[in-house]
Scaffold this motif. Sequence first.
Motif, PDB file in Angstrom:
ATOM      1  N   SER A 140       0.826  -1.204   0.000  1.00  0.00           N
ATOM      2  CA  SER A 140       0.000   0.000   0.000  1.00  0.00           C
ATOM      3  C   SER A 140       0.861   1.255   0.000  1.00  0.00           C
ATOM      4  O   SER A 140       0.594   2.210  -0.741  1.00  0.00           O
ATOM      5  N   LYS A 141       1.900   1.251   0.825  1.00  0.00           N
ATOM      6  CA  LYS A 141       2.769   2.429   0.928  1.00  0.00           C
ATOM      7  C   LYS A 141       3.467   2.729  -0.390  1.00  0.00           C
ATOM      8  O   LYS A 141       3.375   3.843  -0.926  1.00  0.00           O
ATOM      9  N   TRP A 142       4.173   1.735  -0.934  1.00  0.00           N
ATOM     10  CA  TRP A 142       4.940   1.982  -2.156  1.00  0.00           C
ATOM     11  C   TRP A 142       4.033   2.122  -3.366  1.00  0.00           C
ATOM     12  O   TRP A 142       4.382   2.809  -4.337  1.00  0.00           O
ATOM     13  N   GLY A 143       2.852   1.516  -3.324  1.00  0.00           N
ATOM     14  CA  GLY A 143       1.887   1.732  -4.393  1.00  0.00           C
ATOM     15  C   GLY A 143       1.393   3.167  -4.406  1.00  0.00           C
ATOM     16  O   GLY A 143       1.262   3.781  -5.478  1.00  0.00           O
ATOM     17  N   ASN A 144       1.135   3.715  -3.222  1.00  0.00           N
ATOM     18  CA  ASN A 144       0.721   5.113  -3.136  1.00  0.00           C
ATOM     19  C   ASN A 144       1.824   6.058  -3.591  1.00  0.00           C
ATOM     20  O   ASN A 144       1.550   7.088  -4.215  1.00  0.00           O
ATOM     21  N   ILE A 145       3.056   5.731  -3.262  1.00  0.00           N
ATOM     22  CA  ILE A 145       4.180   6.549  -3.735  1.00  0.00           C
ATOM     23  C   ILE A 145       4.240   6.525  -5.263  1.00  0.00           C
ATOM     24  O   ILE A 145       4.445   7.556  -5.914  1.00  0.00           O
ATOM     25  N   ALA A 146       4.021   5.346  -5.841  1.00  0.00           N
ATOM     26  CA  ALA A 146       4.064   5.211  -7.296  1.00  0.00           C
ATOM     27  C   ALA A 146       2.936   5.979  -7.974  1.00  0.00           C
ATOM     28  O   ALA A 146       3.166   6.734  -8.932  1.00  0.00           O
ATOM     29  N   ALA A 177       3.123   9.246 -10.316  1.00  0.00           N
ATOM     30  CA  ALA A 177       2.511   9.167 -11.638  1.00  0.00           C
ATOM     31  C   ALA A 177       1.482  10.276 -11.838  1.00  0.00           C
ATOM     32  O   ALA A 177       1.385  10.868 -12.919  1.00  0.00           O
ATOM     33  N   SER A 178       0.704  10.577 -10.795  1.00  0.00           N
ATOM     34  CA  SER A 178      -0.275  11.656 -10.875  1.00  0.00           C
ATOM     35  C   SER A 178       0.409  13.003 -11.042  1.00  0.00           C
ATOM     36  O   SER A 178      -0.057  13.865 -11.804  1.00  0.00           O
ATOM     37  N   PHE A 179       1.516  13.191 -10.338  1.00  0.00           N
ATOM     38  CA  PHE A 179       2.277  14.434 -10.457  1.00  0.00           C
ATOM     39  C   PHE A 179       2.755  14.641 -11.891  1.00  0.00           C
ATOM     40  O   PHE A 179       2.596  15.725 -12.473  1.00  0.00           O
ATOM     41  N   PHE A 189      -1.758  17.256  -5.525  1.00  0.00           N
ATOM     42  CA  PHE A 189      -2.199  16.162  -4.667  1.00  0.00           C
ATOM     43  C   PHE A 189      -1.289  14.944  -4.801  1.00  0.00           C
ATOM     44  O   PHE A 189      -1.061  14.220  -3.827  1.00  0.00           O
ATOM     45  N   GLY A 190      -0.785  14.704  -6.022  1.00  0.00           N
ATOM     46  CA  GLY A 190       0.157  13.603  -6.212  1.00  0.00           C
ATOM     47  C   GLY A 190       1.426  13.806  -5.409  1.00  0.00           C
ATOM     48  O   GLY A 190       1.937  12.883  -4.767  1.00  0.00           O
ATOM     49  N   ALA A 191       1.946  15.037  -5.425  1.00  0.00           N
ATOM     50  CA  ALA A 191       3.142  15.347  -4.635  1.00  0.00           C
ATOM     51  C   ALA A 191       2.856  15.231  -3.144  1.00  0.00           C
ATOM     52  O   ALA A 191       3.686  14.718  -2.375  1.00  0.00           O
ATOM     53  N   PHE A 192       1.659  15.671  -2.705  1.00  0.00           N
ATOM     54  CA  PHE A 192       1.286  15.561  -1.291  1.00  0.00           C
ATOM     55  C   PHE A 192       1.236  14.100  -0.850  1.00  0.00           C
ATOM     56  O   PHE A 192       1.665  13.758   0.261  1.00  0.00           O
ATOM     57  N   LEU A 193       0.722  13.231  -1.720  1.00  0.00           N
ATOM     58  CA  LEU A 193       0.619  11.810  -1.374  1.00  0.00           C
ATOM     59  C   LEU A 193       2.003  11.187  -1.204  1.00  0.00           C
ATOM     60  O   LEU A 193       2.226  10.395  -0.277  1.00  0.00           O
ATOM     61  N   PHE A 199      -5.822   1.796  -5.355  1.00  0.00           N
ATOM     62  CA  PHE A 199      -4.986   1.953  -4.163  1.00  0.00           C
ATOM     63  C   PHE A 199      -5.695   2.734  -3.066  1.00  0.00           C
ATOM     64  O   PHE A 199      -5.288   2.647  -1.898  1.00  0.00           O
ATOM     65  N   SER A 200      -6.732   3.477  -3.412  1.00  0.00           N
ATOM     66  CA  SER A 200      -7.493   4.149  -2.353  1.00  0.00           C
ATOM     67  C   SER A 200      -8.189   3.124  -1.467  1.00  0.00           C
ATOM     68  O   SER A 200      -8.219   3.265  -0.234  1.00  0.00           O
ATOM     69  N   PHE A 201      -8.733   2.067  -2.071  1.00  0.00           N
ATOM     70  CA  PHE A 201      -9.368   1.001  -1.291  1.00  0.00           C
ATOM     71  C   PHE A 201      -8.313   0.199  -0.513  1.00  0.00           C
ATOM     72  O   PHE A 201      -8.535  -0.191   0.638  1.00  0.00           O
ATOM     73  N   THR A 202      -7.172  -0.041  -1.177  1.00  0.00           N
ATOM     74  CA  THR A 202      -6.096  -0.778  -0.508  1.00  0.00           C
ATOM     75  C   THR A 202      -5.609  -0.029   0.723  1.00  0.00           C
ATOM     76  O   THR A 202      -5.346  -0.624   1.770  1.00  0.00           O
ATOM     77  N   THR A 203      -5.503   1.294   0.607  1.00  0.00           N
ATOM     78  CA  THR A 203      -5.033   2.104   1.735  1.00  0.00           C
ATOM     79  C   THR A 203      -6.022   2.076   2.885  1.00  0.00           C
ATOM     80  O   THR A 203      -5.627   1.932   4.049  1.00  0.00           O
TER      81      THR A 203
END
Length: 203
Positions: A36-42, A46-48, A80-84, A146-150
């Motif tokens: 979950s952690k590294w998926g959110n970083i990815a 990617a969003s950024f 928001f991508g950078a914030f995540l 990943f929102s559900f995974t988190t």
Amino acid sequence: GEPVFFLRREGVLGERVKMDGREEREGGKFNWTSFSKWGNIAVGAASFVAGIFAFIWQFLDFGAEFTPLTFLVYIYISAFGAFLVMAELNRPRCFMVACDFVRGRVFRGIFVGILATLTLTAGFTGNLSSASNIILLVVGFTTLAFSFTTCIMGTYIAYDDEPAILPTRGSSRAQKQSSTAGVEAMDGGAARTAPSQNFVSQI
């Protein structure tokens, strides 16, 4: 019986944490917490990149409709991508203090969901066959997953110097004192319990 308090110390990789006699989600053959952690970083990174690319693509695609709101959405996606990414890396400290809600897995999962909806909204707006829209849709659906995974498998993000004692249902005052004493013994008496306002962010 086993204490119904569990101890979490940020930065101790693979620490075994107990809650009501059950091993936490970090155990087992697959580490869903790290996933979950590294998926959110990815997806945050990617969003950024996708937000910046879509912003620039608006100037390169002469057939695209120019709307100030679209550019604002792209800026929000990148921000928001950078914030995540900063939230999952627990850096910098000033950001984590200002945006304390991202430390809890549920609120952080909701934040990831908002990022996903922004990305998908931008992806479904305009020409779906354009490169920017395709990238936004791919990133958006991945972020939504990943929102559900988190929310389900994520974990509380503590400060580097914060040993957090989290109470659970049915805990007694004696058990709390016993658990606190154990933490102080491990930390040489320098341990502290988490502030009461932090219990909200641990949801």
